[in-house]
Design an enzyme around this catalytic site. Sequence first.
Site, mmCIF file in Angstrom:
data_model
loop_
_atom_site.group_PDB
_atom_site.id
_atom_site.type_symbol
_atom_site.label_atom_id
_atom_site.label_comp_id
_atom_site.label_asym_id
_atom_site.label_seq_id
_atom_site.Cartn_x
_atom_site.Cartn_y
_atom_site.Cartn_z
ATOM 1 N N ARG A 53 0.794 -1.221 0.000
ATOM 2 C CA ARG A 53 0.000 0.000 0.000
ATOM 3 C C ARG A 53 0.828 1.273 0.000
ATOM 4 N NH1 ARG A 53 -4.581 -1.968 1.924
ATOM 5 N NH2 ARG A 53 -3.798 -4.012 2.374
ATOM 6 N N THR A 54 1.728 1.398 0.957
ATOM 7 C CA THR A 54 2.466 2.659 1.074
ATOM 8 C C THR A 54 3.299 2.895 -0.175
ATOM 9 O OG1 THR A 54 2.508 2.410 3.459
ATOM 10 C CG2 THR A 54 4.068 3.963 2.528
ATOM 11 N N LYS A 82 23.625 -8.743 0.287
ATOM 12 C CA LYS A 82 25.052 -9.051 0.370
ATOM 13 C C LYS A 82 25.731 -8.319 1.518
ATOM 14 C CE LYS A 82 24.986 -9.603 -4.636
ATOM 15 N NZ LYS A 82 24.382 -8.568 -5.473
ATOM 16 N N ARG A 103 11.525 2.771 3.622
ATOM 17 C CA ARG A 103 10.977 1.951 4.706
ATOM 18 C C ARG A 103 12.040 0.929 5.075
ATOM 19 N NH1 ARG A 103 5.184 -0.806 5.130
ATOM 20 N NH2 ARG A 103 4.751 1.397 5.480
ATOM 21 N N HIS A 131 6.003 6.903 11.241
ATOM 22 C CA HIS A 131 5.472 6.758 9.884
ATOM 23 C C HIS A 131 4.697 8.044 9.566
ATOM 24 C CE1 HIS A 131 4.003 5.137 6.251
ATOM 25 N NE2 HIS A 131 3.304 4.111 6.678
#
Lengths: 300, 153
Positions: A53-54, A82, A103, A131
């Site tokens: 969604r975001t 890695k 995020r 957020h």
Amino acid sequence: MRHDHLISAKQLSRGDIDAVLDRAAEIAADPGAVTGAHADTLLGLLFFEPSTRTKMSFDAAMKRLGGDTVDMGSVDSSSVKKGESLADTVRVIEGYADALVLRHPSEGSAKLASEFVDIPVVNAGDGAGQHPSQTLLDMYTIRENAGLDDLTIGIMGDLKYGRTVHSLAHALTNFDVSQHFISPESLRLPRGVRYDLHEAGAQVREHTGIEDVIETLDVLYVTRIQRERFPDENEYRQVAGEYRIDAGLLEAANDELTVMHPLPRVDEIAPGVDETRYATYFEQAHNGIPVRMALLDEML
Amino acid sequence: MTDTELRVSKIEDGTVIDHIAGGQALNVLAILGIDGGSGEEVSVGMNVPSDRLGRKDIVKVEGRELSQNEVDVLSLIAPAATINIVRGFDVVEKHRVTRPQTVGGVLSCPNANCISTGDEPIESRFDVLEEGVRCTYCGTIIRDSIAAHISVE
Ligand SMILES: [Zn+2]
């Protein structure tokens, strides 16, 4: 907005919030007015945790402003796998994009990223931290449905790890809002957040049951209690059952109550609530587009 | 020379940290990263009578001066401390510690999910509150027993 980065809702003043929400309202009323406004802008999407969604919402918002996005893709397919540091990753991506949306599962990751790059960084969720873009769309939804002053809000569920809760609680301290926090003892607001609310002079009360406050609320903001926060399945089921909203519980509510949820929900709001006049969570999700368009427009 | 200074041996070049609250000397050594293993000559006086503090600790380290980061964290654990820089057996500088606005390095964030505890090219950083300190990255507050969060390298 005067800020180079959007890392935490703590940095937002009332003026900043009003500016984004006003701009979002203009965009919602006339989306055509900003089409092509940022035609040469490329937004980097760095999602180190799965998110649909975001990420889609930022992607759509940037494209509706006439710009484009570049996406790091999933962590599995990137050099992060890695063992590259976040500081290195963002310094590389800085050369590809005009701004970054990040995020990441660690608290403080967006703050760190902002220290290593000269382009704007938007925190789209840092672990159990913040957020803030979600908060802006939550604030927009509250303003549209209940108004932001002389407001009584209940925030319920996982208040300890819920980053949307931490950001929202901070942002609400800019307004005349009485905040009630409803959670099991083990998932109450973390000390750092309680400290900030206290410093901001917020009116805050904590409860373990929704029944005490349901009739006083103008807005009820529900969040998910995650299974992995509990040592065993039984304990989780018992707690989750106590923090579930259904039509029966809402009989005690104010007629004008607005029920919100950052989504996705599992079973903390019974499907029967969707048909009631209280349900506002799908509208809330749709508000992500005009609000993120407004945010990007203000920042870029 | 006063009686209390006689209790621990004089040093030629190095640092004397005086007026440490009684019982905190070992935490001060931890801030300096001194565990005896790296060979520094260290004298510690514990619970020495003091006019100002009742009982105080003193730490003397030969051949070592303190970095600003170390002094900053020291100020949190021993706010009354005085730092004497000794060269050629003489005290050439003497200053009180002052409480800084932030402290860098030395302490590590107790939140295992904090980005500052990961493998990133940064040192930890804490804002100093009226009571305790707060991680600049994740916002975690350490209020009690700051000494327990001194990072062991
Ligand atoms: Zn931290």
